[in-house]
Design an enzyme around this catalytic site. Structure first.
Site, PDB file in Angstrom:
ATOM      1  N   PRO A 116      -4.751   1.728   1.362  1.00  0.00           N
ATOM      2  CG  PRO A 116      -2.278   1.586   1.228  1.00  0.00           C
ATOM      3  CD  PRO A 116      -3.267   1.779   2.165  1.00  0.00           C
ATOM      4  CE1 TYR A 145      -5.595  -8.277  -2.592  1.00  0.00           C
ATOM      5  CE2 TYR A 145      -5.034  -7.572  -4.795  1.00  0.00           C
ATOM      6  CZ  TYR A 145      -4.580  -7.802  -3.580  1.00  0.00           C
ATOM      7  OH  TYR A 145      -3.437  -7.710  -3.242  1.00  0.00           O
ATOM      8  CG  ASN A 147      -7.493  -4.871   3.961  1.00  0.00           C
ATOM      9  OD1 ASN A 147      -6.030  -4.761   4.108  1.00  0.00           O
ATOM     10  ND2 ASN A 147      -7.914  -5.583   3.181  1.00  0.00           N
ATOM     11  CG  HIS A 167       2.983  -6.278   4.311  1.00  0.00           C
ATOM     12  ND1 HIS A 167       2.277  -7.121   4.914  1.00  0.00           N
ATOM     13  CD2 HIS A 167       2.159  -6.125   3.231  1.00  0.00           C
ATOM     14  CE1 HIS A 167       1.203  -7.648   4.602  1.00  0.00           C
ATOM     15  NE2 HIS A 167       1.107  -7.239   3.189  1.00  0.00           N
ATOM     16  CG  ASP A 225       4.282   3.919  17.109  1.00  0.00           C
ATOM     17  OD1 ASP A 225       4.538   2.824  17.494  1.00  0.00           O
ATOM     18  OD2 ASP A 225       5.198   4.462  16.625  1.00  0.00           O
ATOM     19  CD  GLU A 267      -2.835  -7.828  10.352  1.00  0.00           C
ATOM     20  OE1 GLU A 267      -2.705  -8.127  11.464  1.00  0.00           O
ATOM     21  OE2 GLU A 267      -2.211  -7.893   9.242  1.00  0.00           O
ATOM     22  CB  SER A 311      -4.801 -12.039  -0.584  1.00  0.00           C
ATOM     23  OG  SER A 311      -4.256 -11.180   0.093  1.00  0.00           O
ATOM     24  NE  ARG A 362      -0.918 -11.986  -2.417  1.00  0.00           N
ATOM     25  CZ  ARG A 362      -1.424 -10.681  -2.902  1.00  0.00           C
ATOM     26  NH1 ARG A 362      -2.182 -10.231  -1.929  1.00  0.00           N
ATOM     27  NH2 ARG A 362      -0.907 -10.251  -3.826  1.00  0.00           N
ATOM     28  NE  ARG A 403       1.511  -9.454  -1.559  1.00  0.00           N
ATOM     29  CZ  ARG A 403       1.430  -8.137  -2.035  1.00  0.00           C
ATOM     30  NH1 ARG A 403       1.050  -7.278  -1.424  1.00  0.00           N
ATOM     31  NH2 ARG A 403       1.673  -7.970  -3.203  1.00  0.00           N
TER      32      ARG A 403
HETATM   33  O1  CA2 Z   1      -5.198  -9.019   1.022  1.00  0.00           O
HETATM   34  C1  CA2 Z   1      -5.455  -7.979   1.278  1.00  0.00           C
HETATM   35  O2  CA2 Z   1      -6.366  -7.690   1.653  1.00  0.00           O
HETATM   36  C2  CA2 Z   1      -4.233  -6.979   1.376  1.00  0.00           C
HETATM   37  O3  CA2 Z   1      -4.282  -6.390   2.404  1.00  0.00           O
HETATM   38  C3  CA2 Z   1      -4.461  -6.476   0.020  1.00  0.00           C
HETATM   39  C4  CA2 Z   1      -3.215  -5.252  -0.141  1.00  0.00           C
HETATM   40  C5  CA2 Z   1      -1.811  -6.028   0.062  1.00  0.00           C
HETATM   41  O4  CA2 Z   1      -0.802  -5.119  -0.231  1.00  0.00           O
HETATM   42  C6  CA2 Z   1      -1.788  -6.903   1.148  1.00  0.00           C
HETATM   43  O5  CA2 Z   1      -0.452  -7.399   1.332  1.00  0.00           O
HETATM   44  C7  CA2 Z   1      -3.106  -7.796   1.415  1.00  0.00           C
HETATM   45  C8  CA2 Z   1      -3.366  -4.680  -1.661  1.00  0.00           C
HETATM   46  C9  CA2 Z   1      -4.572  -4.104  -1.885  1.00  0.00           C
HETATM   47  C10 CA2 Z   1      -4.707  -3.686  -3.587  1.00  0.00           C
HETATM   48  O6  CA2 Z   1      -5.906  -3.649  -3.577  1.00  0.00           O
HETATM   49  C11 CA2 Z   1      -6.283  -3.937  -5.033  1.00  0.00           C
HETATM   50  C12 CA2 Z   1      -7.514  -4.126  -5.328  1.00  0.00           C
HETATM   51  C13 CA2 Z   1      -8.166  -4.438  -6.779  1.00  0.00           C
HETATM   52  C14 CA2 Z   1      -7.181  -4.144  -7.546  1.00  0.00           C
HETATM   53  C15 CA2 Z   1      -5.861  -3.823  -7.347  1.00  0.00           C
HETATM   54  C16 CA2 Z   1      -5.367  -3.768  -6.131  1.00  0.00           C
END
Ligand code: CA2
Length: 149
Positions: free
Chosen positions: A10, A23, A74, A80, A87, A98, A102, A107, A111
């Protein structure tokens, strides 16, 4: 040729458009193209999938069982929260790496917990788009070391 499915969860469709300080500037399309090109250099076929829906991600993981040899995942924030994704990964028994853009351990505390980590070979985080390249290298290495993989 072995085939790898790179799965993004997502909000990762927004990569490169918002929060570049967290990001980076790489878009999802650029990231997927980089994965395909790097896979080719490793002798791996790379296919990609992104969804914001937990059920669609689970369906893609189930479908990967008969088609792909490994998964780079990812799972975004589902990392989390999602016992269902954990599963699904356990059920298909494909090698999974995985990844996170970030460093999730630097963080917020929520997370730090991953439901994916217990069913993955390993976790790579904190290197932006390069996390995916490292994951493909790790899968290629995994296949070299395991003739039955
Ligand atoms: O660091 C990562 O790749 C995460 O999987 C990114 C997730 C976050 O909930 C995880 O804790 C770590 C969030 C993805 C949101 O992606 C965005 C990208 C650009 C702008 C806004 C959100």
């Amino acid at each position: 040729m072995r085939s790898i499915l790179v799965v993004n969860g997502p909000n990762l469709n927004l990569l490169g458009t918002r929060q570049p300080e967290v990001y980076g500037h790489t878009t999802l399309k650029m990231l997927e193209d980089q994965c395909m090109a790097h896979g080719q250099s490793l002798g791996l076929k790379v296919e990609t999938f992104q969804s914001n829906s937990e059920g669609a991600l689970i369906d893609a993981i189930h479908a990967a069982r008969d088609v792909h040899d490994g998964i780079v995942l990812n799972a975004g924030a589902y990392t989390h929260t999602s016992i269902a994704l954990m599963d699904a990964l356990a059920a298909v028994q494909l090698p999974v790496i995985e990844v996170h853009m970030s460093n999730i351990h630097a963080r917020e505390p929520f997370r730090h917990r991953s439901y994916i980590a217990p069913v993955a070979i390993g976790q790579i985080c904190g290197f932006g788009a390069y996390s995916y390249i490292l994951a493909l290298d790790a899968l290629a290495r995994h296949f070299q070391g395991d003739a039955s993989a």
